[in-house]
Design a protein around this motif. Structure first.
Motif, PDB file in Angstrom:
ATOM      1  N   MET A  13       1.041  -1.093  -0.236  1.00 32.08           N
ATOM      2  CA  MET A  13      -0.016   0.067   0.186  1.00 32.08           C
ATOM      3  C   MET A  13       0.989   0.864  -0.303  1.00 32.08           C
ATOM      4  O   MET A  13       1.509   0.907   0.882  1.00 32.08           O
ATOM      5  N   PRO A  14       0.474   2.369  -0.916  1.00 29.59           N
ATOM      6  CA  PRO A  14       1.552   3.519  -0.868  1.00 29.59           C
ATOM      7  C   PRO A  14       1.169   3.928   0.349  1.00 29.59           C
ATOM      8  O   PRO A  14       0.343   3.367   1.277  1.00 29.59           O
ATOM      9  N   GLU A  15       2.463   4.356   0.047  1.00 24.34           N
ATOM     10  CA  GLU A  15       2.511   5.490   2.134  1.00 24.34           C
ATOM     11  C   GLU A  15       1.580   6.733   2.573  1.00 24.34           C
ATOM     12  O   GLU A  15       0.701   6.655   3.229  1.00 24.34           O
ATOM     13  N   ARG A  16       1.200   6.946   1.097  1.00 22.51           N
ATOM     14  CA  ARG A  16       0.472   8.516   1.026  1.00 22.51           C
ATOM     15  C   ARG A  16      -1.194   7.794   1.484  1.00 22.51           C
ATOM     16  O   ARG A  16      -1.949   8.091   2.205  1.00 22.51           O
ATOM     17  N   LEU A  17      -1.441   6.614   0.500  1.00 22.22           N
ATOM     18  CA  LEU A  17      -2.882   6.141   1.102  1.00 22.22           C
ATOM     19  C   LEU A  17      -3.097   5.475   2.284  1.00 22.22           C
ATOM     20  O   LEU A  17      -4.000   5.509   3.365  1.00 22.22           O
ATOM     21  N   ARG A  18      -1.786   5.204   3.062  1.00 26.08           N
ATOM     22  CA  ARG A  18      -1.492   4.120   4.360  1.00 26.08           C
ATOM     23  C   ARG A  18      -2.343   5.615   5.240  1.00 26.08           C
ATOM     24  O   ARG A  18      -3.069   5.895   6.396  1.00 26.08           O
ATOM     25  N   LYS A  19      -1.457   6.627   5.414  1.00 25.80           N
ATOM     26  CA  LYS A  19      -1.816   7.617   6.176  1.00 25.80           C
ATOM     27  C   LYS A  19      -2.577   8.793   5.835  1.00 25.80           C
ATOM     28  O   LYS A  19      -2.840   9.110   7.060  1.00 25.80           O
ATOM     29  N   PHE A  20      -3.263   8.814   5.107  1.00 24.14           N
ATOM     30  CA  PHE A  20      -5.389   8.984   4.516  1.00 24.14           C
ATOM     31  C   PHE A  20      -5.700   8.500   5.401  1.00 24.14           C
ATOM     32  O   PHE A  20      -6.726   8.637   6.245  1.00 24.14           O
ATOM     33  N   ILE A  21      -6.061   6.930   5.620  1.00 26.82           N
ATOM     34  CA  ILE A  21      -6.066   5.696   6.155  1.00 26.82           C
ATOM     35  C   ILE A  21      -6.160   5.789   7.334  1.00 26.82           C
ATOM     36  O   ILE A  21      -7.549   6.180   7.967  1.00 26.82           O
ATOM     37  N   MET A  67      -0.232   3.768  10.484  1.00 27.24           N
ATOM     38  CA  MET A  67       0.953   5.270   9.463  1.00 27.24           C
ATOM     39  C   MET A  67       2.136   5.203   8.880  1.00 27.24           C
ATOM     40  O   MET A  67       2.483   5.516   7.963  1.00 27.24           O
ATOM     41  N   SER A 127       7.217   1.973   3.288  1.00 27.77           N
ATOM     42  CA  SER A 127       6.737   1.041   2.299  1.00 27.77           C
ATOM     43  C   SER A 127       7.420  -0.293   1.902  1.00 27.77           C
ATOM     44  O   SER A 127       8.946   0.131   2.459  1.00 27.77           O
TER      45      SER A 127
END
Length: 68
Positions: A1-9, A60, A64
């Motif tokens: 999972m991309p880092e930006r997506l994980r942080k957003f979630i 978070m 990655s």
């Protein structure tokens, strides 16, 4: 999972968790608590959200995996 997506979630999960936790804690009846346990109960309720929030933040910040 991309880092930006994980942080957003994780951010969405953290905000939802804190809101739901606050609503649950507010509904606890405090009239029945003995006076000696009143402030310790508030302290416990005020700090009990920290470990789960820490787990969300740790997830978070997980690095990655490099793409092969």
């Amino acid at each position: 999972m991309p880092e930006r997506l994980r942080k957003f979630i994780g951010m969405i999960a953290l905000v939802l968790f804190v809101v739901v936790y606050a609503l649950v804690v507010v509904t606890i009846p405090i009239q029945n608590i003995p006076p000696a346990l009143f402030w310790p109960a508030y302290a416990l309720a005020g700090l009990a959200w920290v470990p789960p929030a820490g787990l969300i933040i740790r997830w978070m910040q997980k690095p990655s995996r490099p793409r092969a």
